[in-house]
Scaffold this motif. Structure first.
Motif, PDB file in Angstrom:
ATOM      1  N   GLY A  26      82.130 -33.191 101.135  1.00 46.51           N
ATOM      2  CA  GLY A  26      82.788 -32.321 102.107  1.00 46.51           C
ATOM      3  C   GLY A  26      82.484 -30.854 101.885  1.00 46.51           C
ATOM      4  O   GLY A  26      82.373 -30.080 102.809  1.00 46.51           O
ATOM      5  N   GLY A  27      82.339 -30.457 100.624  1.00 50.25           N
ATOM      6  CA  GLY A  27      82.068 -29.066 100.309  1.00 50.25           C
ATOM      7  C   GLY A  27      80.679 -28.644 100.741  1.00 50.25           C
ATOM      8  O   GLY A  27      80.465 -27.535 101.216  1.00 50.25           O
ATOM      9  N   ALA A  29      78.912 -29.848 103.207  1.00 50.18           N
ATOM     10  CA  ALA A  29      78.829 -29.756 104.663  1.00 50.18           C
ATOM     11  C   ALA A  29      79.447 -28.459 105.162  1.00 50.18           C
ATOM     12  O   ALA A  29      78.978 -27.879 106.137  1.00 50.18           O
ATOM     13  CB  ALA A  29      79.523 -30.952 105.304  1.00 50.18           C
ATOM     14  N   ALA A  30      80.475 -27.978 104.508  1.00 54.24           N
ATOM     15  CA  ALA A  30      81.097 -26.729 104.920  1.00 54.24           C
ATOM     16  C   ALA A  30      80.317 -25.527 104.415  1.00 54.24           C
ATOM     17  O   ALA A  30      80.420 -24.438 104.970  1.00 54.24           O
ATOM     18  CB  ALA A  30      82.537 -26.674 104.399  1.00 54.24           C
ATOM     19  N   LEU A  31      79.529 -25.695 103.374  1.00 52.82           N
ATOM     20  CA  LEU A  31      78.789 -24.593 102.791  1.00 52.82           C
ATOM     21  C   LEU A  31      77.535 -24.258 103.588  1.00 52.82           C
ATOM     22  O   LEU A  31      77.122 -23.102 103.642  1.00 52.82           O
ATOM     23  CB  LEU A  31      78.406 -24.948 101.347  1.00 52.82           C
ATOM     24  N   PRO A  33      76.824 -24.036 106.961  1.00 52.28           N
ATOM     25  CA  PRO A  33      76.926 -22.984 107.988  1.00 52.28           C
ATOM     26  C   PRO A  33      77.145 -21.593 107.395  1.00 52.28           C
ATOM     27  O   PRO A  33      76.630 -20.603 107.920  1.00 52.28           O
ATOM     28  CB  PRO A  33      78.137 -23.408 108.830  1.00 52.28           C
ATOM     29  N   LEU A  34      77.869 -21.528 106.288  1.00 51.15           N
ATOM     30  CA  LEU A  34      78.079 -20.237 105.640  1.00 51.15           C
ATOM     31  C   LEU A  34      76.770 -19.675 105.094  1.00 51.15           C
ATOM     32  O   LEU A  34      76.493 -18.484 105.233  1.00 51.15           O
ATOM     33  CB  LEU A  34      79.106 -20.380 104.521  1.00 51.15           C
TER      34      LEU A  34
END
Length: 90
Positions: A26-27, A29-31, A33-34
């Motif tokens: 999960g981390g 996948a969120a990282l 776009p950042l």
């Protein structure tokens, strides 16, 4: 005088709760776009800096060409690094 200690059995409600771990992956996948946003802002800052330098020194020929060439070099380096990372994951 004697003191007696009474021990009462502890139920499951009084036991400390263990935090649940976050779901795997999960981390990352969120990282992504950042990281893309940070890379885009970095490219814009570098391009604006090159454009400013070329406009401040008019002796350089074609200021926009120099700025675009600098940004192209940054994109090329990033593409090569991304290709090596993708190839090493296979």
């Amino acid at each position: 005088m004697s003191q007696s200690t009474s021990t009462s059995p502890q139920g499951p409600a009084s036991a400390p709760q263990q935090p649940t771990p976050p779901p795997a992956g999960g981390g990352a996948a969120a990282l992504l776009p950042l990281l893309v946003l940070v890379f885009a802002l970095l490219v814009l800052i570098i391009g604006a800096g090159l454009l400013y330098v070329t406009l401040a020194h008019p002796s350089l020929a074609m200021p926009l060409t120099v700025a675009v060439a600098g940004v192209t070099v940054v994109f090329t380096i990033a593409g090569v690094i991304a290709a090596f990372i993708a190839a090493s994951r296979r």
